[in-house]
Design a protein around this motif. Structure first.
Motif, short mmCIF file in Angstrom:
data_model
loop_
_atom_site.label_atom_id
_atom_site.label_comp_id
_atom_site.label_asym_id
_atom_site.label_seq_id
_atom_site.Cartn_x
_atom_site.Cartn_y
_atom_site.Cartn_z
N ARG A 75 -11.32 31.09 44.14
CA ARG A 75 -10.01 31.88 43.47
C ARG A 75 -9.92 31.02 42.06
N TRP A 76 -9.84 31.94 41.30
CA TRP A 76 -9.53 31.41 39.82
C TRP A 76 -7.93 31.64 39.74
N TYR A 77 -7.25 30.75 39.11
CA TYR A 77 -5.67 30.90 38.98
C TYR A 77 -5.45 31.06 37.56
N SER A 78 -4.19 31.84 37.49
CA SER A 78 -3.50 32.07 36.07
C SER A 78 -1.97 31.84 36.44
N ASP A 79 -1.76 31.08 37.31
CA ASP A 79 -0.33 30.47 37.52
C ASP A 79 -0.06 29.42 36.68
N LEU A 80 1.50 29.28 36.32
CA LEU A 80 1.82 28.27 35.60
C LEU A 80 3.02 27.62 36.41
N TRP A 81 2.80 26.19 36.42
CA TRP A 81 3.75 25.56 37.04
C TRP A 81 4.27 24.39 36.21
N VAL A 82 5.72 24.18 36.57
CA VAL A 82 6.42 23.11 35.56
C VAL A 82 6.80 21.84 36.73
N TYR A 83 6.36 20.29 36.33
CA TYR A 83 7.03 19.55 36.87
C TYR A 83 7.90 18.82 36.25
N ALA A 93 -6.84 34.75 34.66
CA ALA A 93 -7.20 33.47 35.54
C ALA A 93 -8.46 32.76 34.67
N ARG A 94 -8.52 31.55 35.04
CA ARG A 94 -9.82 30.64 34.29
C ARG A 94 -9.71 29.15 34.72
N SER A 95 -10.61 28.42 34.31
CA SER A 95 -10.68 27.02 34.57
C SER A 95 -11.46 26.60 33.37
N ALA A 96 -11.49 25.14 33.29
CA ALA A 96 -12.05 24.54 32.40
C ALA A 96 -11.84 25.00 30.94
N PHE A 97 -10.65 25.28 30.67
CA PHE A 97 -10.35 25.98 29.39
C PHE A 97 -9.76 24.71 28.68
N ASN A 98 -9.22 25.02 27.16
CA ASN A 98 -8.42 23.99 26.29
C ASN A 98 -7.16 24.22 26.40
N PHE A 99 -6.30 23.29 26.66
CA PHE A 99 -4.84 23.53 26.73
C PHE A 99 -4.43 22.19 26.00
N GLY A 137 -10.18 29.40 25.46
CA GLY A 137 -11.47 29.81 26.07
C GLY A 137 -11.25 29.48 27.48
N GLY A 138 -12.25 29.13 28.20
CA GLY A 138 -12.41 28.88 29.67
C GLY A 138 -13.51 29.69 30.19
N TYR A 139 -13.41 29.66 31.83
CA TYR A 139 -14.49 30.16 32.57
C TYR A 139 -14.13 30.96 33.75
N SER A 140 -14.43 31.85 34.19
CA SER A 140 -14.26 32.50 35.39
C SER A 140 -15.30 33.32 36.04
N LYS A 160 -17.60 35.08 33.32
CA LYS A 160 -16.97 35.56 32.41
C LYS A 160 -16.74 34.33 31.20
N ILE A 161 -17.26 34.25 30.07
CA ILE A 161 -16.90 33.35 29.17
C ILE A 161 -15.47 33.84 28.37
N HIS A 162 -14.39 33.14 28.42
CA HIS A 162 -13.32 33.59 27.72
C HIS A 162 -12.94 32.80 26.23
N ASN A 163 -12.99 33.70 25.35
CA ASN A 163 -12.90 33.11 23.93
C ASN A 163 -11.41 33.66 23.29
N ASP A 164 -10.52 33.98 24.16
CA ASP A 164 -9.36 34.26 23.44
C ASP A 164 -8.29 32.99 23.72
N CYS A 165 -7.29 33.24 22.81
CA CYS A 165 -6.49 32.30 22.34
C CYS A 165 -4.97 32.55 22.64
N TRP A 166 -4.15 31.82 23.15
CA TRP A 166 -2.93 32.24 23.53
C TRP A 166 -2.01 31.14 23.41
#
Length: 722
Positions: free
Chosen positions: A301-309, A330-336, A349-352, A366-372
């Motif tokens: 599973r790849w996640y797109s959830d946002l958590w705040v601690y 959803a993605r992993s190994a992206f830049n944040f 970016g990122g990968y899924s 899927k190689i993501h090249n979008d920016c948010w």
């Protein structure tokens, strides 16, 4: 498993069952004989290794049995500690193999660790993994690196006062990737030293391993770590070995003043599910976590959830979005990256993997090249933060994965990466990159950051005259591309923004498989043999020629980009079987800094090579006495994925990463720095030990390699006698 292995990178050829059984029997016989030698060797070292620690590095050349035994000894010692122990690397007695107690950098090399900057100017590394082609080792060790310290400094390891090599705006970076081992030693060290005078060699700083008493976090990789209020917080990650595969959802706190660990139990027990490959940042008194993936026996599973601690309340909260909300996939190994100048974070970016690929599609990846952009202000008022997609403007990177990022002033710096073209049967053709980009978070524009041309003698460039700037692009704000050396550092840094008027995808020339094989041409297998990449005389001659033409073309293209030049202009790698290209005129000899003695050494090295093997490149050479590969001096970092990058003041550090030469995975552990204001040259802080690493993943019948086979023949004869 490493993210790159999830892509299905390693498809092996099917072997003949009888041949495979015979090879296995021969190999087991050799291993039994060598086991006795290793046992005797281990007993001799036992007294020197009493406290374990970094001596684990010495086992790389001795086999996995040694490493497992030493890691077990290290774990046992940790369990017996009552107070923290600080061990300065490089103060040991020295040991054979790469690293050991005498290594100045952590050893063995590792990837998917975290490297976190703290206000004292130190960098803290935790966890990681090392894959040698047969087994994956996962670590629970922690190190502190002071890049400004020098050997013999008697600094208090617990001193966290600010001002020592300040890190500027960066105190909460989350970097995943490789670091490593000691640099070249012996003749290899000499080869590297010949590249620059000792007085000009950058200071490697001082590394310290922190051995903390229980409790300590279990070994892991692909986790996150952030700094907040005199402590480092570690969340999640994975344990991936031959026997176990497990994702974590625990959180640990490391106190940088006391060097002690404690597990964090969040209030209410509410926490994100297990994952790795996620990313975290710190904003105000919150840790923001996004994405990641979870792999089980039957699902991934790849996640797109946002958590705040919330650090102040010790509580997690998941941000809820409606089905109609616009959020990243959803993605992993992206830049944040958190914008240092505001309350906005950026995901790039990122990968899924696609659950249902399009009919006829060869690729599941899927190689993501979008920016948010993630707007965080609402969190402080109990509201859910909002997302908006950022359009690509300026000179942006080509589609790639495995990039690394770091915030620097009002920019997000992005380095490296790989472009994968997935073929049938999940085979992948890859191009690795070594370029550096800047995303201006205020203007929301991309810029490529190459090296600036400098005048002879290393002096700083003077302002260009009118002829020099004629016909060059002008930025939208009316500022031209000239470089004014009389400006302040801040103004010089602003030239990053005006360095290019190019719109669209940047022209990037990376290293394909041919270039990687020609440069990373030799390695050591599990039996101690030197293995060469096979470069065919006839069939591959044209390919090698094309590769050289590509290198030349690459340099020409970069030279025409105005102020910037390529971060890695690759010189020609001579083909051993092309005599016409081995003839180097006197001028070229002087430019390359070669002496007659060095040329003789190269000729002697060529005689050691089997037919069809490359013997020298800009990355390594063959030692004329031992016949083993050794490092050579370089002017720029190799291309790579998942490098650790950190900004301290105006200095960018690039540390470690991964390269893949076909099925062979190379764990890089070199360290480089560059002054972001000047950008005139890269400085090699530590050359790394990739030339000494053992790769045990070579198939016996793989025809793409040439083995020296010295140990094999001797052992086979001995086995026959037995």
């Amino acid at each position: 498993a490493l993210l790159r292995r999830i892509m299905g990178k390693r498809d092996k050829k099917k072997k003949d069952p009888q041949k495979k059984a015979l090879q296995r029997a021969q190999k087991e016989a050799k291993q039994d004989k060598k086991a006795a030698k290793r046992l005797a060797k281990e007993q001799r070292k036992e007294s020197d290794r009493a406290d374990g620690g970094e001596a684990a590095a010495s086992a790389i050349g001795g086999g996995e049995d040694d490493i497992d035994a030493i890691l077990a000894s290290y774990k046992k010692r940790n369990n017996e500690l009552t107070t923290p122990v600080v061990q300065v690397l490089g103060e040991g007695d020295g040991s054979d193999g790469p690293g050991g107690a005498s290594a100045k950098f952590p050893s063995p090399p590792r990837g998917n660790f975290t490297l976190t900057a703290i206000p004292s100017g130190e960098l803290v590394m935790f966890g990681g993994e090392f894959f040698d082609g047969a087994e994956n080792l996962v670590f629970d060790s922690l190190y502190r690196w002071d890049p400004d310290a020098r050997d013999g400094d008697d600094d208090d390891e617990n001193d966290t006062s600010a001002g020592k090599g300040g890190i500027g705006d960066v105190v909460n970076d989350v970097l995943l990737m490789d670091i490593g081992d000691d640099g070249a030693s012996g003749s290899a060290r000499k080869n590297v030293d010949d590249g620059a005078p000792k007085t000009n060699r950058p200071n490697p700083g001082v590394w310290k391993q922190i051995l903390s008493p229980p409790p300590i976090p279990p070994a892991r990789c692909s986790h996150t770590a952030v700094y907040y209020n005199h402590a480092i917080y570690v969340f999640g990650g994975e344990l991936a070995t031959a026997e176990k595969y497990h994702h974590y959802k625990d959180m640990w706190r490391f106190d940088i003043k006391t060097n002690l660990w404690s597990e964090v139990a969040p209030r209410g027990g509410h926490a994100p599910p297990s994952r790795s490959g996620h990313r975290c940042i710190v904003w105000r008194h919150y840790m923001i976590m996004f994405g990641g993936f979870y792999e089980a026996l039957r699902e991934t599973r790849w996640y797109s959830d946002l958590w705040v601690y919330d650090f102040s309340t010790n509580a997690w909260a998941e941000m809820e979005y409606s089905k109609l909300a616009t959020i990243p996939e959803a993605r992993s190994a992206f830049n944040f990256c958190l914008s240092p100048s505001g309350d906005t974070a950026y995901v790039y970016g990122g990968y899924s993997k696609l659950k249902n690929p399009a009919p006829g599609s060869k690729s599941e990846a899927k190689i993501h090249n979008d920016c948010w952009a993630l707007h965080l202000k609402g969190i402080a008022n109990g509201r859910t933060p909002t997302w908006d997609r950022v359009s690509r403007r300026g000179e942006y990177p080509s589609i790639r994965s495995g990039t690394s990022c770091i915030p620097y002033k009002s920019r997000m710096l992005v380095f490296g990466g790989v472009a994968d073209d997935e073929q049938e049967h999940h085979t992948i053709k890859s191009i690795f990159y070594d370029d550096l980009f800047a995303f201006d978070v205020d203007r929301r524009r991309w810029f490529k950051m190459g090296l600036k041309k400098s005048s002879q003698g290393g002096r700083r460039r003077k302002r260009k005259d009118n002829n020099d700037t004629e016909g060059q692009p002008i930025h939208a704000d009316g500022v031209d591309r000239e470089d004014d050396d009389d400006k302040s550092d801040d103004n010089n840094d602003n030239e990053i923004d005006v360095a290019s008027g190019v719109e669209g995808e940047a022209a990037s020339s990376g290293w394909d498989l041919d270039m990687l094989r020609a440069n990373m041409f030799a390695f050591i297998d599990g039996d101690g043999n030197v293995i060469y990449e096979k470069i065919e005389d006839d069939a591959d001659a044209g390919d090698d020629s094309d590769s050289r033409e590509h290198k030349k073309k690459r340099g020409d293209e970069e030279d025409h980009e105005g102020e910037d030049v390529s971060t890695s202009v690759i010189p020609t790698v001579p083909d051993n079987n092309d005599e016409s290209k081995m003839d180097v005129d006197e001028d070229k000899m002087q430019n390359l800094g070669k002496t007659g003695v060095e040329s003789s050494k190269e000729e002697a090295a060529q005689k050691l090579l089997p037919r069809g093997a490359v013997g020298t490149s800009e990355v390594m050479a063959i030692n004329t006495y031992s016949g083993a590969p050794e490092a050579v001096s370089r002017e720029t970092p190799l291309p790579r994925i998942h490098a650790a990058v950190v900004a301290r003041g105006s200095t960018l550090y690039v540390y470690g990463g991964l390269l893949e030469v076909g099925d062979r995975e190379v764990t890089l552990d070199d360290c480089w720095s560059i002054d972001l204001n000047k950008r005139e040259r890269w400085a090699c802080i530590w050359p790394g030990s990739m030339h000494k690493q053992v790769w045990r993943g070579v198939a016996e019948d793989d025809e793409s390699y040439i083995s020296t086979g010295v140990d094999d023949s001797d052992d086979d004869d001995d086995d026959d006698d037995d």
